[in-house]
Design a protein around this motif. Structure first.
Motif, PDB file in Angstrom:
ATOM      1  N   TYR A 260       0.794  -1.311   0.179  1.00  0.00           N
ATOM      2  CA  TYR A 260      -0.225   0.026   0.153  1.00  0.00           C
ATOM      3  C   TYR A 260       1.025   1.173  -0.071  1.00  0.00           C
ATOM      4  O   TYR A 260       2.312   1.115   0.155  1.00  0.00           O
ATOM      5  CB  TYR A 260      -0.960   0.038   1.334  1.00  0.00           C
ATOM      6  CG  TYR A 260      -0.249   0.435   2.505  1.00  0.00           C
ATOM      7  CD1 TYR A 260      -0.167   1.457   3.116  1.00  0.00           C
ATOM      8  CD2 TYR A 260       0.250  -0.713   3.293  1.00  0.00           C
ATOM      9  CE1 TYR A 260       0.279   1.743   4.296  1.00  0.00           C
ATOM     10  CE2 TYR A 260       1.086  -0.565   4.489  1.00  0.00           C
ATOM     11  CZ  TYR A 260       0.901   0.516   4.790  1.00  0.00           C
ATOM     12  OH  TYR A 260       1.420   0.984   6.303  1.00  0.00           O
ATOM     13  N   GLN A 268      -2.870  10.268   4.461  1.00  0.00           N
ATOM     14  CA  GLN A 268      -3.459   9.621   3.561  1.00  0.00           C
ATOM     15  C   GLN A 268      -2.754   8.181   3.199  1.00  0.00           C
ATOM     16  O   GLN A 268      -1.740   8.135   3.249  1.00  0.00           O
ATOM     17  CB  GLN A 268      -4.020  10.308   2.055  1.00  0.00           C
ATOM     18  CG  GLN A 268      -4.629  11.611   2.295  1.00  0.00           C
ATOM     19  CD  GLN A 268      -4.973  12.242   0.984  1.00  0.00           C
ATOM     20  OE1 GLN A 268      -3.685  12.878   0.706  1.00  0.00           O
ATOM     21  NE2 GLN A 268      -5.832  12.491   0.730  1.00  0.00           N
ATOM     22  N   SER A 269      -3.790   7.201   2.716  1.00  0.00           N
ATOM     23  CA  SER A 269      -3.166   5.949   2.396  1.00  0.00           C
ATOM     24  C   SER A 269      -4.049   5.259   1.324  1.00  0.00           C
ATOM     25  O   SER A 269      -5.339   5.755   1.291  1.00  0.00           O
ATOM     26  CB  SER A 269      -3.047   4.863   3.556  1.00  0.00           C
ATOM     27  OG  SER A 269      -4.079   4.552   4.098  1.00  0.00           O
ATOM     28  N   THR A 270      -3.432   4.558   0.414  1.00  0.00           N
ATOM     29  CA  THR A 270      -4.101   3.980  -0.685  1.00  0.00           C
ATOM     30  C   THR A 270      -3.655   2.719  -1.133  1.00  0.00           C
ATOM     31  O   THR A 270      -2.537   2.555  -0.866  1.00  0.00           O
ATOM     32  CB  THR A 270      -4.313   5.090  -1.948  1.00  0.00           C
ATOM     33  OG1 THR A 270      -5.037   4.428  -2.794  1.00  0.00           O
ATOM     34  CG2 THR A 270      -3.197   5.453  -2.221  1.00  0.00           C
ATOM     35  N   TRP A 271      -4.363   1.885  -1.816  1.00  0.00           N
ATOM     36  CA  TRP A 271      -3.892   0.469  -2.354  1.00  0.00           C
ATOM     37  C   TRP A 271      -3.477   0.930  -3.683  1.00  0.00           C
ATOM     38  O   TRP A 271      -2.578   0.201  -4.017  1.00  0.00           O
ATOM     39  CB  TRP A 271      -5.144  -0.421  -2.460  1.00  0.00           C
ATOM     40  CG  TRP A 271      -5.674  -0.965  -1.112  1.00  0.00           C
ATOM     41  CD1 TRP A 271      -6.930  -0.853  -0.628  1.00  0.00           C
ATOM     42  CD2 TRP A 271      -4.990  -1.604  -0.050  1.00  0.00           C
ATOM     43  NE1 TRP A 271      -6.874  -1.322   0.762  1.00  0.00           N
ATOM     44  CE2 TRP A 271      -5.944  -1.927   0.953  1.00  0.00           C
ATOM     45  CE3 TRP A 271      -3.646  -2.132  -0.002  1.00  0.00           C
ATOM     46  CZ2 TRP A 271      -5.598  -2.660   2.135  1.00  0.00           C
ATOM     47  CZ3 TRP A 271      -3.291  -2.904   1.210  1.00  0.00           C
ATOM     48  CH2 TRP A 271      -4.248  -2.964   2.246  1.00  0.00           C
ATOM     49  N   GLU A 272      -3.955   2.026  -4.423  1.00  0.00           N
ATOM     50  CA  GLU A 272      -3.381   2.226  -5.472  1.00  0.00           C
ATOM     51  C   GLU A 272      -2.198   3.233  -5.779  1.00  0.00           C
ATOM     52  O   GLU A 272      -2.138   4.038  -4.858  1.00  0.00           O
ATOM     53  CB  GLU A 272      -4.493   2.792  -6.539  1.00  0.00           C
ATOM     54  CG  GLU A 272      -5.840   1.908  -6.622  1.00  0.00           C
ATOM     55  CD  GLU A 272      -6.694   2.535  -7.344  1.00  0.00           C
ATOM     56  OE1 GLU A 272      -6.747   3.894  -7.938  1.00  0.00           O
ATOM     57  OE2 GLU A 272      -7.805   1.749  -7.709  1.00  0.00           O
ATOM     58  N   PRO A 274      -0.080   6.234  -6.419  1.00  0.00           N
ATOM     59  CA  PRO A 274      -0.617   7.933  -6.419  1.00  0.00           C
ATOM     60  C   PRO A 274      -0.057   8.189  -7.871  1.00  0.00           C
ATOM     61  O   PRO A 274       1.126   7.552  -8.389  1.00  0.00           O
ATOM     62  CB  PRO A 274      -0.117   8.275  -5.284  1.00  0.00           C
ATOM     63  CG  PRO A 274       1.278   7.789  -5.041  1.00  0.00           C
ATOM     64  CD  PRO A 274       0.960   6.154  -5.221  1.00  0.00           C
TER      65      PRO A 274
END
Length: 275
Positions: A260, A268-272, A274
């Protein structure tokens, strides 16, 4: 032979004298114990006392001078008598004096709590973040505190965290100095919105006392917090905070091994990945 007959007038006079003597004795006792008529106490961690005492006791003396109450601090590192490790005792001759001092002490101790938020209007967010994030980075480097900018709401806020109250204070004073240098008079009430969350619960005269207290930092750390950082952003310029956060993305894996992405500036955190 002497006449010991007591008339009603004599009895009234005797009762009046006894009542006057009793009232005088009570008044004398009140004057003797005036300093302990009203009391308040706060237990806290030993490190938080510095926010009440200040450098060389300056902040504590200001609290006493502005309220008329007496403030004493005690530490118990072994926690034999004070479970939290430290205590602030307030005594005064009047309830108002003690309550005013208690409000200032309580608001000062609030500054030791972590994490805490400093409210920032969106139009001034660029002043705190700086060009390419240089200002918020300097807060982290100089103070040692963890900082997170929350910009999904308006007004925005900076969240600072540290186990050391004085580290929090350095970070707080740096952020507030960035705000003060960029806000025009009348555009934002720093005293109410930024200096202490507890200010909203204070009476107006107590809020003014709180705003007038000196910094608890020693001169060297206070100077460090006030040193300029980088070039200023034009005050009227509306900035896009995300632009300054682009370089802060990093990748990591969760306990299950999944990859991640996490932004150290915004939280902020995201699986995709950036863009």
């Amino acid at each position: 032979m002497a006449d010991f007959t007591t008339t009603p007038e004599d009895m009234k006079s005797l009762v009046a004298e006894l009542q006057a003597a009793g009232a005088a004795a009570q008044q004398l006792e009140r004057q003797k114990n005036a300093a302990s008529d009203f009391k308040r106490q706060f237990d806290c961690a030993p490190g938080a006392l510095a926010l009440v005492v200040g450098h060389n006791g300056q902040r504590l003396r200001e609290i006493e001078a502005s309220t008329g109450a007496r403030v004493r601090c005690a530490q118990d590192p072994g926690r034999r008598r004070i479970r939290s490790g430290a205590r602030v005792l307030i005594e005064g001759a009047t309830r108002d004096a003690v309550e005013s001092a208690a409000a200032l002490v309580e608001s000062s101790l609030e500054l030791a709590k972590s994490p805490q938020q400093i409210i920032i209007p969106r139009s001034a967010l660029g002043r705190v973040i700086g060009r390419n994030g240089e200002r918020i980075k300097s807060v982290i480097e100089r103070s040692g505190a963890q900082c997170r900018v929350q910009q999904d709401v308006d007004p925005c806020f900076v969240e600072i965290a540290s186990e050391d109250p004085m580290t929090l204070q350095v970070a707080r004073e740096m952020v507030l100095s960035f705000l003060e240098s960029g806000l025009q008079s009348g555009t934002w009430d720093l005293e109410e919105a930024c200096r202490a969350k507890a200010a909203a619960t204070l009476a107006p005269h107590q809020a003014r006392m709180l705003a007038n207290l000196s910094s608890p930092l020693d001169p060297s750390r206070a100077a460090l917090a006030r040193q300029p950082v980088g070039r200023e952003v034009v005050a009227e310029q509306m900035v896009d905070p995300y632009k300054f956060a682009d370089a802060q993305w990093a990748c990591a894996r969760d306990p299950e091994g999944r990859l991640y992405y996490y932004n150290a500036m915004t939280g902020q955190s995201t699986w995709e990945a950036p863009p």
